[in-house]
Design a protein around this motif. Structure first.
Motif, PDB file in Angstrom:
ATOM      1  N   VAL A  38     -25.036  19.862  44.874  1.00 37.04           N
ATOM      2  CA  VAL A  38     -24.896  19.072  43.636  1.00 37.04           C
ATOM      3  C   VAL A  38     -25.319  17.615  43.810  1.00 37.04           C
ATOM      4  O   VAL A  38     -25.432  16.882  42.818  1.00 37.04           O
ATOM      5  CB  VAL A  38     -23.441  19.125  43.109  1.00 37.04           C
ATOM      6  CG1 VAL A  38     -23.021  20.563  42.863  1.00 37.04           C
ATOM      7  CG2 VAL A  38     -22.467  18.437  44.076  1.00 37.04           C
ATOM      8  N   ALA A 174     -25.073  26.032  38.850  1.00 28.00           N
ATOM      9  CA  ALA A 174     -25.457  24.767  38.219  1.00 28.00           C
ATOM     10  C   ALA A 174     -26.785  24.259  38.770  1.00 28.00           C
ATOM     11  O   ALA A 174     -27.618  23.722  38.022  1.00 28.00           O
ATOM     12  CB  ALA A 174     -24.363  23.725  38.452  1.00 28.00           C
ATOM     13  N   MET A 175     -27.003  24.441  40.073  1.00 25.12           N
ATOM     14  CA  MET A 175     -28.261  24.010  40.693  1.00 25.12           C
ATOM     15  C   MET A 175     -29.433  24.853  40.192  1.00 25.12           C
ATOM     16  O   MET A 175     -30.503  24.310  39.856  1.00 25.12           O
ATOM     17  CB  MET A 175     -28.137  24.128  42.209  1.00 25.12           C
ATOM     18  CG  MET A 175     -29.380  23.729  42.988  1.00 25.12           C
ATOM     19  SD  MET A 175     -29.203  23.989  44.781  1.00 25.12           S
ATOM     20  CE  MET A 175     -29.089  25.802  44.855  1.00 25.12           C
ATOM     21  N   ARG A 176     -29.224  26.157  40.097  1.00 28.12           N
ATOM     22  CA  ARG A 176     -30.295  27.055  39.653  1.00 28.12           C
ATOM     23  C   ARG A 176     -30.656  26.853  38.188  1.00 28.12           C
ATOM     24  O   ARG A 176     -31.824  26.994  37.797  1.00 28.12           O
ATOM     25  CB  ARG A 176     -29.882  28.518  39.880  1.00 28.12           C
ATOM     26  CG  ARG A 176     -29.840  28.960  41.324  1.00 28.12           C
ATOM     27  CD  ARG A 176     -31.248  29.009  41.946  1.00 28.12           C
ATOM     28  NE  ARG A 176     -32.123  29.927  41.210  1.00 28.12           N
ATOM     29  CZ  ARG A 176     -32.248  31.223  41.487  1.00 28.12           C
ATOM     30  NH1 ARG A 176     -31.546  31.738  42.504  1.00 28.12           N
ATOM     31  NH2 ARG A 176     -33.065  31.982  40.790  1.00 28.12           N
ATOM     32  N   HIS A 177     -29.657  26.502  37.359  1.00 24.01           N
ATOM     33  CA  HIS A 177     -29.888  26.393  35.914  1.00 24.01           C
ATOM     34  C   HIS A 177     -29.900  24.943  35.435  1.00 24.01           C
ATOM     35  O   HIS A 177     -29.846  24.696  34.224  1.00 24.01           O
ATOM     36  CB  HIS A 177     -28.829  27.197  35.163  1.00 24.01           C
ATOM     37  CG  HIS A 177     -28.929  28.683  35.391  1.00 24.01           C
ATOM     38  ND1 HIS A 177     -28.384  29.296  36.503  1.00 24.01           N
ATOM     39  CD2 HIS A 177     -29.522  29.662  34.664  1.00 24.01           C
ATOM     40  CE1 HIS A 177     -28.632  30.605  36.443  1.00 24.01           C
ATOM     41  NE2 HIS A 177     -29.317  30.854  35.348  1.00 24.01           N
ATOM     42  N   HIS A 178     -29.948  24.006  36.377  1.00 23.11           N
ATOM     43  CA  HIS A 178     -30.105  22.577  36.060  1.00 23.11           C
ATOM     44  C   HIS A 178     -29.033  22.073  35.101  1.00 23.11           C
ATOM     45  O   HIS A 178     -29.318  21.405  34.099  1.00 23.11           O
ATOM     46  CB  HIS A 178     -31.510  22.313  35.480  1.00 23.11           C
ATOM     47  CG  HIS A 178     -32.615  22.857  36.342  1.00 23.11           C
ATOM     48  ND1 HIS A 178     -32.954  22.307  37.556  1.00 23.11           N
ATOM     49  CD2 HIS A 178     -33.440  23.944  36.162  1.00 23.11           C
ATOM     50  CE1 HIS A 178     -33.947  23.005  38.090  1.00 23.11           C
ATOM     51  NE2 HIS A 178     -34.267  24.008  37.271  1.00 23.11           N
ATOM     52  N   TRP A 179     -27.799  22.402  35.395  1.00 23.53           N
ATOM     53  CA  TRP A 179     -26.691  21.918  34.569  1.00 23.53           C
ATOM     54  C   TRP A 179     -26.508  20.413  34.741  1.00 23.53           C
ATOM     55  O   TRP A 179     -26.806  19.842  35.800  1.00 23.53           O
ATOM     56  CB  TRP A 179     -25.394  22.599  34.991  1.00 23.53           C
ATOM     57  CG  TRP A 179     -25.193  23.968  34.386  1.00 23.53           C
ATOM     58  CD1 TRP A 179     -26.098  24.698  33.678  1.00 23.53           C
ATOM     59  CD2 TRP A 179     -24.012  24.770  34.489  1.00 23.53           C
ATOM     60  NE1 TRP A 179     -25.548  25.904  33.328  1.00 23.53           N
ATOM     61  CE2 TRP A 179     -24.273  25.972  33.807  1.00 23.53           C
ATOM     62  CE3 TRP A 179     -22.783  24.581  35.084  1.00 23.53           C
ATOM     63  CZ2 TRP A 179     -23.327  26.987  33.708  1.00 23.53           C
ATOM     64  CZ3 TRP A 179     -21.830  25.593  34.993  1.00 23.53           C
ATOM     65  CH2 TRP A 179     -22.105  26.785  34.303  1.00 23.53           C
ATOM     66  N   ASP A 180     -25.966  19.797  33.723  1.00 29.10           N
ATOM     67  CA  ASP A 180     -25.513  18.414  33.808  1.00 29.10           C
ATOM     68  C   ASP A 180     -24.342  18.344  34.795  1.00 29.10           C
ATOM     69  O   ASP A 180     -23.523  19.261  34.870  1.00 29.10           O
ATOM     70  CB  ASP A 180     -25.071  17.948  32.410  1.00 29.10           C
ATOM     71  CG  ASP A 180     -24.409  16.592  32.433  1.00 29.10           C
ATOM     72  OD1 ASP A 180     -23.170  16.545  32.401  1.00 29.10           O
ATOM     73  OD2 ASP A 180     -25.123  15.585  32.518  1.00 29.10           O
TER      74      ASP A 180
END
Length: 528
Positions: A38, A174-180
């Motif tokens: 992250v 979150a890293m794979r889907h580019h989450w905030d």
């Protein structure tokens, strides 16, 4: 019968200590892959709210169950135990609801006070775990009071395993889907409530199996007035819990002061968040150092308690003295090693060498925090709750007063110095109290020898690392695998050097050395 009962208590204490040790290692280690996935800002978002979780978990996991187990042990019969448990459950349920609704309703102002209003949903996410605290605390306390540590140990391991698994899964997703990073933080902090559900399920199985009931109003007259019980819960249970969460309380102060201080120092908002995330790397390092330094001491605590219960004052003082001296030496060695190898450890774990200086200062906390924990164990075994609570309060006040000012003046390194100074003040206060027991801990120039040895080890390891870099070339410095190799060599050389010089300078007595694991074998090796 007494011998068998004491054997059961000792086995239970060891079981719970091992479970606690595994949980602490898990809690420290997962932060490394989490930060790698992250980044510094994502780590900052998580760590800003983590202290709220940490304090709540300490209360539900160790502090309050320990106090409740004492109430159970004091009860005369099963009916009185059920009545006391019901009263504690009612009190804790009321307190937990206040905390839950307080965090839900005031999440916005709390986030603003931390200097980042976008933290609001993460604060609300962590609040749900407090709804499970009454059941977990009371059920764990009951079984510990019956000298059955299996339920507490099992639920603790399940809880930490589930929480770590959820956090790392969320970070990867979150890293794979580019989450905030704030969305990631909200889901990651939801792991606290999810893990509490699993822990509650484990405890519910034990409660059902052994037919323990504490949520129904007892028929018999309660043993305590609610006011009296609430006072004991606050003073005795609160003191145990607060000291168990001492470093987390320091982190809570950091959450309200460091990022704000960095902005006042002149950093842009995004830069301050990233730098706070780098500063937070020190927490898992300190946590691992404390696990190493205090695991030995915790294994001696049952012996300390047994000596006191049999009124063997001389044996009590002898064991207490050994606990302090051995823990201080181990903590100092771990701290010196981390300082010497910080650039390589930082690069291997987190992928860069940012913040080496402030992290090196921060790990000095290991020495003072170790001493505080040992002093607290000794003083609380003597029922000296007031002294330890005053020491903790003054240390936290010092931390609160000087942190933001130190950060404004020195940058992020100021926060590290503020933590070390606050812990040093607390250590000084408790040392004065422990000295009244006439333990003669620091005889034979222990401190001067220890400081000299640690400085020599740091200088020697840095020279060795420079020689390794010169021999293998710049490729070693640019590779995380190379940093691991250098760190491994440094650890081996550092341990051999430290033990060899400690034996030569007679840092500890032979009896103290022999209390360490497999000491007889490696002492023979060093004697050759």
């Amino acid at each position: 019968m007494k011998e068998r009962n004491m054997r059961t208590i000792m086995q239970g204490a060891i079981l719970l200590s091992v479970a606690s040790l595994i949980a602490k290692i898990l809690s420290a280690v997962y932060r490394v892959p989490f930060q790698n996935m992250v980044g510094n800002t994502g780590f900052y978002v998580y760590q800003q709210i983590y202290p709220i979780y940490g304090i709540g978990m300490t209360f539900a996991l160790s502090g309050l169950p320990m106090f409740i187990s004492k109430l159970v042990a004091e009860s005369k019969n099963q009916a009185e135990k059920q009545a006391v448990l019901h009263q504690v459950f009612v009190l804790m349920l009321g307190f937990s609801l206040i905390v839950f609704f307080g965090l839900q309703g005031f999440a916005g102002p709390i986030a603003v006070a931390m200097g980042d209003g976008r933290l609001r949903p993460i604060i609300q996410a962590v609040s749900w775990m407090f709804l499970f605290s009454p059941f977990l605390s009371v059920s764990r306390g009951y079984f510990q009071g019956e000298y059955d540590m299996r339920p507490s140990a099992s639920s603790q391991l399940i809880e930490q395993t589930v929480r770590v698994a959820v956090i790392l899964t969320v970070a990867y997703w979150a890293m794979r889907h580019h989450w905030d990073v704030y969305r990631m933080g909200t889901w990651a902090m939801s792991s606290a409530a999810i893990a509490a559900v699993f822990a509650s399920a484990v405890m519910a199985w034990f409660v059902t199996r052994y037919q323990v009931s504490f949520w129904q109003r007892p028929v018999n007259r309660p043993a305590y007035r609610y006011g009296t019980l609430a006072k004991r819960l606050l003073i005795e249970g609160g003191t145990i819990s607060l000291f168990a969460s001492m470093m987390v309380l320091m982190q809570l102060v950091d959450s309200f002061t460091v990022k704000r201080g960095l902005v006042l120092h002149g950093f842009m908002d995004d830069q301050a968040k990233a730098l706070k995330g780098i500063y937070d790397r020190g927490q898992p390092l300190v946590q691992l150092g404390l696990v190493v330094a205090t695991s030995f001491a915790s294994s001696l605590l049952p012996s300390l308690t047994e000596a006191l219960s049999h009124n063997r004052q001389q044996q009590f003082r002898r064991l207490a003295k050994r606990m302090i001296r051995i823990s201080l030496v181990i903590a100092s060695a771990a701290t010196a090693g981390l300082i010497a190898l910080m650039p390589e450890i930082n690069f291997f774990l987190f992928g860069d060498r940012q913040g080496n200086t402030m992290l090196s200062v921060y790990v000095l906390s290991i020495v003072f925090a170790t001493l505080i924990m040992i002093y607290n164990s000794i003083l609380q075994s003597l029922n000296e709750f007031r002294v330890t609570l005053i020491g903790l309060a003054i240390g936290l006040l010092v931390k609160l007063v000087i942190t933001e000012r130190s950060v404004v003046f020195m940058g992020a390194a100021g926060a590290s110095w503020a933590t070390v100074i606050a812990l040093a003040v607390m250590t000084y206060m408790l040392t004065r109290q422990v000295q009244s027991l006439h333990l003669n801990v620091f005889q034979d120039r222990l401190i001067s020898k220890l400081v000299t040895l640690c400085v020599a080890m740091i200088i020697g390891l840095r020279i060795l690392i420079d020689l390794l870099h010169a021999f293998f070339g710049p490729a070693l410095m640019m590779s995380r695998l190379g940093a691991l190799l250098v760190s491994g060599i440094g650890v081996v050389v550092g341990v051999v050097f430290f033990i060899g010089m400690a034996l030569r300078w007679r840092l500890l007595t032979l009896r103290e050395w022999l209390m360490l694991s497999m000491a007889d074998k490696w002492l023979r090796l060093f004697s050759k």
